[in-house]
Design an enzyme around this catalytic site. Sequence first.
Site, PDB file in Angstrom:
ATOM      1  N   GLU A 256       0.889  -1.173   0.000  1.00 24.58           N
ATOM      2  CA  GLU A 256       0.000   0.000   0.000  1.00 24.58           C
ATOM      3  C   GLU A 256       0.918   1.211   0.000  1.00 24.58           C
ATOM      4  OE1 GLU A 256      -3.060  -0.312  -0.404  1.00 24.58           O
ATOM      5  OE2 GLU A 256      -3.758  -2.161   0.509  1.00 24.58           O
ATOM      6  N   CYS A 290      -2.263   9.375   2.565  1.00 20.69           N
ATOM      7  CA  CYS A 290      -1.917   8.791   1.260  1.00 20.69           C
ATOM      8  C   CYS A 290      -2.951   9.173   0.210  1.00 20.69           C
ATOM      9  CB  CYS A 290      -1.809   7.278   1.379  1.00 20.69           C
ATOM     10  SG  CYS A 290      -3.268   6.519   2.113  1.00 20.69           S
TER      11      CYS A 290
HETATM   12  P1  NAD Z   1       8.457   4.943   4.463  1.00 18.36           P
HETATM   13  O1  NAD Z   1       8.444   4.135   3.218  1.00 18.36           O
HETATM   14  O2  NAD Z   1       9.580   5.872   4.671  1.00 18.36           O
HETATM   15  O3  NAD Z   1       8.467   3.952   5.746  1.00 18.36           O
HETATM   16  C1  NAD Z   1       7.442   3.008   5.958  1.00 18.36           C
HETATM   17  C2  NAD Z   1       7.974   1.895   6.877  1.00 18.36           C
HETATM   18  O4  NAD Z   1       8.981   1.159   6.179  1.00 18.36           O
HETATM   19  C3  NAD Z   1       8.629   2.400   8.153  1.00 18.36           C
HETATM   20  O5  NAD Z   1       8.289   1.542   9.195  1.00 18.36           O
HETATM   21  C4  NAD Z   1      10.106   2.314   7.831  1.00 18.36           C
HETATM   22  O6  NAD Z   1      10.930   2.182   8.961  1.00 18.36           O
HETATM   23  C5  NAD Z   1      10.150   1.069   6.975  1.00 18.36           C
HETATM   24  N1  NAD Z   1      11.289   0.962   6.066  1.00 18.36           N
HETATM   25  C6  NAD Z   1      12.003   1.965   5.498  1.00 18.36           C
HETATM   26  N2  NAD Z   1      12.965   1.449   4.697  1.00 18.36           N
HETATM   27  C7  NAD Z   1      12.835   0.103   4.745  1.00 18.36           C
HETATM   28  C8  NAD Z   1      13.512  -0.980   4.128  1.00 18.36           C
HETATM   29  N3  NAD Z   1      14.521  -0.791   3.287  1.00 18.36           N
HETATM   30  N4  NAD Z   1      13.110  -2.227   4.391  1.00 18.36           N
HETATM   31  C9  NAD Z   1      12.062  -2.458   5.235  1.00 18.36           C
HETATM   32  N5  NAD Z   1      11.397  -1.480   5.863  1.00 18.36           N
HETATM   33  C10 NAD Z   1      11.769  -0.209   5.618  1.00 18.36           C
HETATM   34  O7  NAD Z   1       7.048   5.684   4.539  1.00 18.36           O
HETATM   35  P2  NAD Z   1       6.522   6.694   5.642  1.00 18.36           P
HETATM   36  O8  NAD Z   1       7.208   7.999   5.487  1.00 18.36           O
HETATM   37  O9  NAD Z   1       6.536   6.031   6.976  1.00 18.36           O
HETATM   38  O10 NAD Z   1       4.988   6.828   5.238  1.00 18.36           O
HETATM   39  C11 NAD Z   1       4.517   7.765   4.321  1.00 18.36           C
HETATM   40  C12 NAD Z   1       4.230   7.088   2.992  1.00 18.36           C
HETATM   41  O11 NAD Z   1       3.313   6.021   3.187  1.00 18.36           O
HETATM   42  C13 NAD Z   1       3.589   8.030   1.998  1.00 18.36           C
HETATM   43  O12 NAD Z   1       4.131   7.819   0.722  1.00 18.36           O
HETATM   44  C14 NAD Z   1       2.122   7.622   2.032  1.00 18.36           C
HETATM   45  O13 NAD Z   1       1.400   7.933   0.876  1.00 18.36           O
HETATM   46  C15 NAD Z   1       2.252   6.135   2.231  1.00 18.36           C
HETATM   47  N6  NAD Z   1       1.026   5.567   2.792  1.00 18.36           N
HETATM   48  C16 NAD Z   1       0.263   4.788   1.994  1.00 18.36           C
HETATM   49  C17 NAD Z   1      -0.943   4.284   2.470  1.00 18.36           C
HETATM   50  C18 NAD Z   1      -1.840   3.437   1.601  1.00 18.36           C
HETATM   51  O14 NAD Z   1      -2.775   2.849   2.128  1.00 18.36           O
HETATM   52  N7  NAD Z   1      -1.610   3.350   0.302  1.00 18.36           N
HETATM   53  C19 NAD Z   1      -1.337   4.571   3.774  1.00 18.36           C
HETATM   54  C20 NAD Z   1      -0.512   5.368   4.560  1.00 18.36           C
HETATM   55  C21 NAD Z   1       0.673   5.863   4.059  1.00 18.36           C
END
Ligand code: NAD
Length: 541
Positions: A256, A290
């Site tokens: 997502e 998002c």
């Molecule tokens: P992010 O991708 O920076 O981090 C998300 C999670 O992934 C965190 O827990 C982070 O620690 C982890 N992570 C980071 N690098 C990783 C790796 N290499 N391997 C495994 N895990 C890793 O995102 P964010 O800043 O926390 O969230 C914001 C983003 O999420 C925005 O782009 C938003 O649109 C999206 N989002 C999407 C939805 C949806 O339902 N489509 C819902 C909420 C947020």
Amino acid sequence: MHPVGLTGIFMNASQSATSHFMKYSPATGDALGEYPIASETEVTSAVAQARIAQAVWHDTPLKVRSQLLEAVLNRLYARSQAVAQTISQEIGKPLADALEADVGTALSALKYYADLGPRKLRPRMLPNDMISLITGRAHWETFHPRGVIAVISPWNYPLAIPMSGIATALMAGNTVILKPSELTPGTGQLLVELFQEALQALNLPTHLVSLLQGDGATGARLLDEPIDGVIFTGSAAVGQKIRRLTSEKGIWCSLELGGSDAMLVLPGCDLDKIASYALWGRFTNAGQACAGVKRLFVPQELEQPLLALLQDKISQLKVGSPENPANHMGPLISEAQRNLLSAQVADALTLGASCLIGGKPKAGPGWFYEPTLLSNVPKEARILQEEVFGPVLPVIPYASVSEAIAQINASPYGLTTSLFGPTDQARVLAPQLACGTVVINDVGPSNYAMLSAPWGGWKASGSGVSHGERALLELCQIQILSENRFFSWPVVGKPMWLFGHNPQDLPARAQTVLAFSSHHLSLWCPLRWLPFWQNRDKTRI
Ligand code: NAD
């Protein structure tokens, strides 16, 4: 303010098992708590323990799985204020938002899957096709867990999002390891504590749900372990890495990811209502949703009146401490996020966009940014090309609906589109929009709370779905039980396709199979079948 970076954490010098990170308030810069970073050994051990617990959970009746979700629901309901308070402090969103959008959706997810699981996960007899009927076969679809599932979640809805994934995974019989965002560790901890208490009360293995704190490095370490699936919610960039990794490992994943969601206004709408929906759709959670309204498309003759209404409404938005219930919007999550937003706005202004209100960080402590309205934004501006995670609303006039739809679909993202207008016209246009959800006469973010509607993006916005029956079934491996009910009927004997046939019967047999397969049945068919039916006992093998 503490100089928190994108991760908002402060690591101790040593990255040993005792490393910790600090979480600071994005509104005040005050320290909120210190959390341990899971060591390599802890990650390995969590997966091993989850695997052992999974064997027990696999055989646990659906009713008991459902009871666990109900027990967590009751605990969360009783503690909803305290949990919402933590969310509000960690992200800076108003308490009412944390209660409604996070706790409310988390409760709905627990209830929805507690009710749905026992009905949907029982073995299901499949309707028979013609060949199955004449060969005496009956088929059942049975549902088996995938195994150990990693739930890696973002910070913007730090309870609703992981809770939905965990409830779905557990109901399907999986065990779960949660890696919450490093920006919301306190919420992650509370969430897992609710499960731990409920598991102990029900005398179930506590390793059904475990917690690993840390940033992306901890997430990456977890993915290196022998897990069976990943529910990832986060940015498109990290999502792509996870897509590649899980595909190499050959394991299931649901992604997502981000969005650049559009709101498309058709002629003939009540403009004041439109402005109110757009206002909430864009500025809820300080624009950090998002599916927030990130591009507002409006018929060109309505652009100026709508801009005037929006400007007026935006000027009434109160931005400030999440502790003040009168405030509509808190800060952005981090300094890095605010810097990124400032750069995206500066780029639009350099390219000729006009800023009608806002357009800069708010003075004082905290990562606040003024709610911003932009017009005349050129297509190539970063604001229209990238995901914008902050309170900035660009309004784009269009001359024809087809031109607007083409521009909406040109985005690499495809999460939701909010389509406002006469319902009949909106229904006709919806299939032309390349996105996972089209919301008619409401805005995208509200749909996340509707648990029965599957939620998922197209294109760079992800793959797979959360919510709904579909998400529950995605967390299962389907096994088909196919039973030959003629086997013990002496009168039927050996089926016609086993070796030992009478060669002269072959043409009739083939024709019969083709007739039944294609449903081209006519009266003579059974008659053509009779000769080799009579000969069937002459087979020699
Ligand atoms: P992010 O991708 O920076 O981090 C998300 C999670 O992934 C965190 O827990 C982070 O620690 C982890 N992570 C980071 N690098 C990783 C790796 N290499 N391997 C495994 N895990 C890793 O995102 P964010 O800043 O926390 O969230 C914001 C983003 O999420 C925005 O782009 C938003 O649109 C999206 N989002 C999407 C939805 C949806 O339902 N489509 C819902 C909420 C947020």
